[in-house]
Design a protein around this motif. Structure first.
Motif, PDB file in Angstrom:
ATOM      1  N   GLU A  17       0.737  -1.243  -0.045  1.00 45.97           N
ATOM      2  CA  GLU A  17      -0.168   0.014   0.113  1.00 45.97           C
ATOM      3  C   GLU A  17       0.863   1.265  -0.032  1.00 45.97           C
ATOM      4  N   ASP A  19      -0.060   4.443   0.333  1.00 46.30           N
ATOM      5  CA  ASP A  19      -0.518   5.412   1.152  1.00 46.30           C
ATOM      6  C   ASP A  19       0.318   5.174   2.732  1.00 46.30           C
ATOM      7  N   GLU A  21      -0.025   6.572   5.278  1.00 54.31           N
ATOM      8  CA  GLU A  21      -0.777   6.477   6.596  1.00 54.31           C
ATOM      9  C   GLU A  21      -1.738   5.420   6.613  1.00 54.31           C
ATOM     10  N   LEU A  22      -2.348   4.906   5.544  1.00 56.56           N
ATOM     11  CA  LEU A  22      -3.215   3.881   5.500  1.00 56.56           C
ATOM     12  C   LEU A  22      -2.208   2.489   5.551  1.00 56.56           C
ATOM     13  N   ARG A  25      -1.575   2.065   9.097  1.00 55.04           N
ATOM     14  CA  ARG A  25      -2.805   1.779  10.110  1.00 55.04           C
ATOM     15  C   ARG A  25      -3.276   0.352   9.853  1.00 55.04           C
ATOM     16  N   ASP A  61      -2.796  -2.831  -2.846  1.00 58.69           N
ATOM     17  CA  ASP A  61      -3.519  -1.884  -3.704  1.00 58.69           C
ATOM     18  C   ASP A  61      -3.349  -1.933  -5.004  1.00 58.69           C
ATOM     19  N   LYS A 111     -12.229   0.750  -0.495  1.00 61.13           N
ATOM     20  CA  LYS A 111     -11.774   1.885   0.567  1.00 61.13           C
ATOM     21  C   LYS A 111     -13.058   2.699   0.564  1.00 61.13           C
ATOM     22  N   PRO A 112     -13.410   3.389   1.863  1.00 59.11           N
ATOM     23  CA  PRO A 112     -12.878   2.959   2.948  1.00 59.11           C
ATOM     24  C   PRO A 112     -13.367   1.658   3.746  1.00 59.11           C
TER      25      PRO A 112
END
Length: 225
Positions: A17, A19, A21-22, A25, A61, A111-112
């Motif tokens: 992934e 991103d 931040e994602l 997480r 992703d 997503k989300p």
């Protein structure tokens, strides 16, 4: 004795992934759920990881800096690796989903999403992949007796050829997930060409009757009630 692989704490997951931040997480959420997680942010790094470690599940992703995450799944399938693969993406059209399954993905989460749902899906995918198949497989009104090599639909005994039973056995054991042409060819050792597999599954589908149970995905088939 229980199979330790069924314990999520021994399941190794690769997340790809871009991103930041994602990705962090997702990795943290899966680790909190007990999984071992490697996090990568592009196809090149993910490919290198897959070349050195055997993962129990891939989470990819689609819109990555160096390509589509589906390319990673395709390469793993082409190399003969069949670990479960889950796509996480904002692309949610029917055509996108079809492309994902045709590329070898086992599940598709848009997503989300909640981290709890993601962990649950990963756990279910890995459990189906690692659990020894039952001798009698029941999917709705379909019953496949692997020991006696008998098939019933809605209580009616269906006569199957050896090839048809072989294909149905694998599809039923993997119900709800795509089975590729290559996997069917490997499982049914005398059924080696795509054309032959298509013919066998077409005849099998007609024998099973309505409502439809077997669906073509583009790269294989999916049995789903």
């Amino acid at each position: 004795m229980p199979d330790d692989r069924m314990n999520p704490r021994s399941v190794w997951v690769l997340v790809c992934e871009d991103d930041d931040e994602l990705g962090e997480r997702v990795a943290a959420g899966l680790r909190a759920a007990g999984f071992i997680v490697d996090l990568t942010r592009n196809l090149a790094d993910a490919g290198r990881n897959c070349g050195t470690r055997r993962y129990d599940c891939l989470i990819v992703d689609r819109g990555l800096p160096d390509g589509d995450g589906l390319d990673l799944i395709r390469r793993q399938r082409e190399s003969g690796l069949h670990m479960p693969a889950l796509v996480i993406t904002a692309r949610d059209s029917p055509a996108d989903r079809t492309e994902g399954y045709a590329s070898g993905a086992d599940d598709y989460l848009t997503k989300p999403f909640s981290l709890g749902e993601l962990a649950g899906r990963v756990r279910a995918l890995c459990a189906r992949h690692l659990r020894p198949p039952a001798q009698v497989l029941t999917i709705g009104d379909l019953v496949v007796d692997r020991l006696r090599r008998r098939v019933q639909r809605n209580g009616v005994l269906l006569i199957m050829t050896a090839r048809e039973f072989c294909a149905l056995e694998l599809l039923a054991a993997r119900a709800g997930t795509q089975v590729s042409y290559a996997e069917l060819a490997e499982y049914c050792t005398e059924t080696t060409t795509v054309a032959t597999i298509e013919d066998v599954v077409h005849r099998l589908d007609r024998k099973l009757g309505e409502p439809q149970l077997i669906y073509a995905t583009g790269a294989g088939y999916l049995l789903h009630m």
